[in-house]
Design a protein around this motif. Structure first.
Motif, PDB file in Angstrom:
ATOM      1  N   LYS A  42     -33.342-114.886  20.867  1.00  0.00           N
ATOM      2  CA  LYS A  42     -31.678-114.830  20.882  1.00  0.00           C
ATOM      3  C   LYS A  42     -31.134-115.937  19.720  1.00  0.00           C
ATOM      4  CE  LYS A  42     -28.775-113.934  23.570  1.00  0.00           C
ATOM      5  NZ  LYS A  42     -27.702-112.953  23.485  1.00  0.00           N
ATOM      6  N   LYS A  43     -30.236-115.155  18.989  1.00  0.00           N
ATOM      7  CA  LYS A  43     -29.647-115.805  17.827  1.00  0.00           C
ATOM      8  C   LYS A  43     -27.885-115.777  18.049  1.00  0.00           C
ATOM      9  CE  LYS A  43     -30.007-116.519  12.963  1.00  0.00           C
ATOM     10  NZ  LYS A  43     -30.548-115.942  11.678  1.00  0.00           N
ATOM     11  N   GLY A  44     -27.281-116.449  18.872  1.00  0.00           N
ATOM     12  CA  GLY A  44     -26.051-116.396  19.278  1.00  0.00           C
ATOM     13  C   GLY A  44     -25.982-115.286  20.267  1.00  0.00           C
ATOM     14  N   ASP A  45     -24.854-114.413  19.947  1.00  0.00           N
ATOM     15  CA  ASP A  45     -24.827-113.251  20.812  1.00  0.00           C
ATOM     16  C   ASP A  45     -25.727-112.214  20.393  1.00  0.00           C
ATOM     17  OD1 ASP A  45     -23.344-112.642  18.588  1.00  0.00           O
ATOM     18  OD2 ASP A  45     -21.635-111.974  19.761  1.00  0.00           O
ATOM     19  N   GLN A  46     -26.533-112.400  19.416  1.00  0.00           N
ATOM     20  CA  GLN A  46     -27.381-111.264  18.639  1.00  0.00           C
ATOM     21  C   GLN A  46     -28.879-111.494  19.012  1.00  0.00           C
ATOM     22  OE1 GLN A  46     -26.137-108.754  16.093  1.00  0.00           O
ATOM     23  NE2 GLN A  46     -24.527-109.400  17.443  1.00  0.00           N
ATOM     24  N   ILE A  47     -29.694-110.507  18.588  1.00  0.00           N
ATOM     25  CA  ILE A  47     -31.111-110.616  19.056  1.00  0.00           C
ATOM     26  C   ILE A  47     -32.019-110.811  17.670  1.00  0.00           C
ATOM     27  CG2 ILE A  47     -33.210-109.878  20.031  1.00  0.00           C
ATOM     28  CD1 ILE A  47     -31.385-108.562  22.218  1.00  0.00           C
ATOM     29  N   GLU A  48     -32.828-111.589  17.392  1.00  0.00           N
ATOM     30  CA  GLU A  48     -33.573-111.430  16.106  1.00  0.00           C
ATOM     31  C   GLU A  48     -35.020-111.140  16.187  1.00  0.00           C
ATOM     32  OE1 GLU A  48     -33.140-114.651  12.326  1.00  0.00           O
ATOM     33  OE2 GLU A  48     -34.814-115.207  13.736  1.00  0.00           O
ATOM     34  N   VAL A  49     -35.523-110.148  15.473  1.00  0.00           N
ATOM     35  CA  VAL A  49     -36.637-109.779  15.763  1.00  0.00           C
ATOM     36  C   VAL A  49     -37.646-109.970  14.394  1.00  0.00           C
ATOM     37  CG1 VAL A  49     -38.157-107.641  16.201  1.00  0.00           C
ATOM     38  CG2 VAL A  49     -35.896-107.705  17.099  1.00  0.00           C
ATOM     39  N   LYS A  50     -38.612-110.646  14.789  1.00  0.00           N
ATOM     40  CA  LYS A  50     -39.558-111.103  13.678  1.00  0.00           C
ATOM     41  C   LYS A  50     -40.579-109.853  13.504  1.00  0.00           C
ATOM     42  CE  LYS A  50     -42.895-114.668  12.417  1.00  0.00           C
ATOM     43  NZ  LYS A  50     -43.860-115.676  13.027  1.00  0.00           N
ATOM     44  N   ILE A  51     -40.841-109.452  12.373  1.00  0.00           N
ATOM     45  CA  ILE A  51     -41.683-108.476  11.966  1.00  0.00           C
ATOM     46  C   ILE A  51     -42.726-108.511  11.019  1.00  0.00           C
ATOM     47  CG2 ILE A  51     -41.304-105.893  11.224  1.00  0.00           C
ATOM     48  CD1 ILE A  51     -38.286-106.336  11.709  1.00  0.00           C
ATOM     49  N   GLU A  52     -44.037-108.216  11.346  1.00  0.00           N
ATOM     50  CA  GLU A  52     -45.112-108.246  10.308  1.00  0.00           C
ATOM     51  C   GLU A  52     -45.014-107.071   9.799  1.00  0.00           C
ATOM     52  OE1 GLU A  52     -49.540-108.219  10.978  1.00  0.00           O
ATOM     53  OE2 GLU A  52     -48.863-110.397  11.308  1.00  0.00           O
ATOM     54  N   CYS A  53     -44.706-106.905   8.451  1.00  0.00           N
ATOM     55  CA  CYS A  53     -44.617-105.484   7.609  1.00  0.00           C
ATOM     56  C   CYS A  53     -44.887-105.690   6.173  1.00  0.00           C
ATOM     57  CB  CYS A  53     -42.996-105.213   7.750  1.00  0.00           C
ATOM     58  SG  CYS A  53     -41.786-106.639   7.266  1.00  0.00           S
ATOM     59  N   THR A  54     -45.369-104.669   5.716  1.00  0.00           N
ATOM     60  CA  THR A  54     -45.646-104.358   4.151  1.00  0.00           C
ATOM     61  C   THR A  54     -44.644-104.459   3.274  1.00  0.00           C
ATOM     62  OG1 THR A  54     -45.708-101.972   4.422  1.00  0.00           O
ATOM     63  CG2 THR A  54     -47.795-103.116   4.722  1.00  0.00           C
ATOM     64  N   GLU A  55     -43.435-104.220   3.561  1.00  0.00           N
ATOM     65  CA  GLU A  55     -42.120-104.227   2.902  1.00  0.00           C
ATOM     66  C   GLU A  55     -41.234-104.305   3.815  1.00  0.00           C
ATOM     67  OE1 GLU A  55     -40.912 -99.585   2.177  1.00  0.00           O
ATOM     68  OE2 GLU A  55     -42.950-100.199   1.020  1.00  0.00           O
ATOM     69  N   GLY A  56     -39.802-104.699   3.059  1.00  0.00           N
ATOM     70  CA  GLY A  56     -38.732-105.045   3.961  1.00  0.00           C
ATOM     71  C   GLY A  56     -38.693-106.460   4.341  1.00  0.00           C
ATOM     72  N   ALA A  57     -37.410-106.753   5.103  1.00  0.00           N
ATOM     73  CA  ALA A  57     -37.280-108.413   5.580  1.00  0.00           C
ATOM     74  C   ALA A  57     -38.136-108.481   6.656  1.00  0.00           C
ATOM     75  CB  ALA A  57     -35.813-108.452   5.827  1.00  0.00           C
ATOM     76  N   PRO A  58     -38.678-109.685   6.666  1.00  0.00           N
ATOM     77  CA  PRO A  58     -39.402-110.232   7.724  1.00  0.00           C
ATOM     78  C   PRO A  58     -38.956-110.423   9.012  1.00  0.00           C
ATOM     79  CG  PRO A  58     -39.300-111.935   6.224  1.00  0.00           C
ATOM     80  CD  PRO A  58     -38.580-110.896   5.764  1.00  0.00           C
ATOM     81  N   THR A  59     -37.407-110.297   8.961  1.00  0.00           N
ATOM     82  CA  THR A  59     -36.576-110.477  10.325  1.00  0.00           C
ATOM     83  C   THR A  59     -35.488-109.508  10.354  1.00  0.00           C
ATOM     84  OG1 THR A  59     -35.189-112.123   9.435  1.00  0.00           O
ATOM     85  CG2 THR A  59     -37.197-112.809  10.586  1.00  0.00           C
ATOM     86  N   LEU A  60     -35.181-109.163  11.522  1.00  0.00           N
ATOM     87  CA  LEU A  60     -33.920-108.049  11.570  1.00  0.00           C
ATOM     88  C   LEU A  60     -32.985-108.534  12.853  1.00  0.00           C
ATOM     89  CD1 LEU A  60     -32.988-105.338  11.005  1.00  0.00           C
ATOM     90  CD2 LEU A  60     -34.354-104.347  12.609  1.00  0.00           C
TER      91      LEU A  60
END
Length: 458
Positions: free
Chosen positions: A238-256
């Motif tokens: 949880k990040k305030g009233d939002q949800i933060e997802v941690k991602i292991e990825c080859t490209e793109g931001a590591p969080t969403l």
């Protein structure tokens, strides 16, 4: 404790349980059918019935917003009311539940028992402190969403809870690029949500040939859906009233970050709370009950039907499981699991439908085959409808001229795939359809045309 005795016990009221109970009762067999939740199983309550009702609403919204190229202009704002959509869905579901309740409570020789069944021994189950015993037991307990590690601290959605929302999510993050994730992703995008689909593999719908996965990705991106492949979700918080997802990825931001997260990362069977450790029933490593060609377990008085046996995860395969068992009990012609051709559809728009093997599987098996293809952009009816996205593919055994499989992606594909399904069950060569006369103008009339000159699969 006194034990109540029956001839047969059925655990679960999914697509196989109620028709089996009705057939047994008709034949004078005293039957108990046990259900811990709502009558009807996944399909009626949280699967086909509600999701296809939502898909229909989403398509109406999409058509309303995208009909100008066909000369239809909608003036004013298009408003999607999720409360109304949900209420309509709830009414349809309740009608099905009521019908099942009437049948299971008013049919002679059937006793409906509400509660969770747990095996006490190999012939006895306990429900709400009462014991019930039978000579034969049929397990029809279905499955549920698999929740990966790392999401226990966030209010995630599943295919069940997302259907209870009454407000449209601002940004829906979907973990999983299978048919459940895609159906919900497209429908909520059409309702007005921002949608991001995270798929750990290198393509959507990993069981399908690459060109179909790529075409679906293109269709979704055209509708404004963000697709991130090769993205393994590690955790969410949880990040305030939002949800933060941690991602292991080859490209793109590591969080969403998004307002809601839907877990659509596969299914697991509901076999872990049955008390099967009190029996010698064998499970595979994923928890599915092992069955033979007649859906019998390793114990000759216990059978497993529907999603819990791992032999198909669809309503139509569950109902066919009933047909197999029923034929073994009461019919002259005996059906078997090995008679079945696997077929299914993902009810995105346009739908993708599949029967038998695809090209990748045929190549892996080293089968010499012929292939017939056609893009929907060359189908007259599709052009007239303004729905030219997709393609058709049919694969044919080079030696026997029998159809090995087909994949259709396009408007109405979930219906005209049955042309191929029926041909395969008839064990007839592809030339039967090739030489048939179909109605014009239809999409299916192009199936004989595309079969006129199939090419060798190089």
């Amino acid at each position: 404790m006194a034990t109540k005795n029956f001839d047969v016990i059925i655990i679960g009221t999914g697509q196989a349980g109620p028709p089996l109970a009705a057939s047994l009762a008709k034949n004078g067999i005293k039957t108990a059918i046990i259900e811990k939740g709502n009558l009807g199983g996944t399909c009626v309550n949280v699967g086909c019935t509600p999701t296809k009702a939502y898909v229909a609403s989403a398509r109406r919204a999409f058509i309303a917003k995208n009909s100008e190229p066909l000369g239809v202009e909608v003036k004013g704002e298009i408003v999607v009311n999720l409360k109304t959509i949900k209420a309509r869905k709830d009414e349809i579901i309740q009608d099905s539940r009521d019908g099942l309740h009437k049948m299971l409570t008013e049919t002679e020789n059937i006793s409906l028992i509400k509660g969770t069944a747990k095996f006490v021994d190999e012939h006895t189950v306990s429900v709400n402190g009462e014991n019930y015993s039978a000579e034969k037991i049929y397990i029809n307990v279905g499955g549920r969403a698999r929740i990966p590690e790392g999401f226990s601290n966030v209010p995630f959605l599943t295919n069940i809870s997302i259907l209870e929302l009454e407000e449209i999510p601002e940004h829906l993050i979907i973990v999983g690029g299978g048919y459940i994730g895609l159906e919900f992703g497209q429908m909520f995008r059409r309702f007005g949500s921002k949608v991001t689909i995270l798929e750990s593999g290198d393509k959507l719908l990993k069981r399908e040939d690459d060109e179909f996965a790529e075409e679906i990705a293109a269709i979704f991106k055209k509708e404004g859906i963000d697709i991130r492949l090769n993205s393994e979700c590690i955790s969410a918080k949880k990040k305030g009233d939002q949800i933060e997802v941690k991602i292991e990825c080859t490209e793109g931001a590591p969080t969403l970050t998004g307002s809601h997260i839907l877990i659509a990362a596969g299914r697991i069977p509901n076999t872990d709370d049955l008390g099967l450790d009190k029996t010698k029933v064998k499970l595979d490593k994923r928890g599915y009950i092992k069955v033979n060609d007649e859906l019998q377990t390793n114990l000759d008085h216990i059978w497993a039907l529907g999603d819990c046996n791992g032999e198909g995860a669809f309503t139509h395969t569950a109902y066919n499981d009933f047909q197999i068992v029923n034929s073994q009990l009461f019919q002259e012609k005996k059906r078997k699991l090995s008679d079945r051709f696997l077929c299914y559809a993902a009810f995105i728009d346009p739908p993708i439908a599949r029967v038998g093997m695809n090209e990748k599987e045929i190549r892996e098996k080293g089968i010499k085959a012929k292939i017939a293809t056609r893009p929907m952009s060359k189908v007259a009816r599709a052009k007239e409808m303004g729905e030219t996205q997709g393609m058709l593919k049919i694969l044919i055994d080079d030696k026997t001229d029998k159809v090995l499989g087909a994949t259709f992606l396009g408007t109405g594909a979930d219906e005209y795939i049955h042309t191929i399904i029926d041909l395969m069950y008839a064990d007839a060569p592809y030339t039967v359809i090739r030489d048939a006369v179909h109605i014009h103008p239809t999409v299916s009339e192009l199936i004989p045309t595309m079969l006129e000159n199939p090419k060798p699969m190089e």
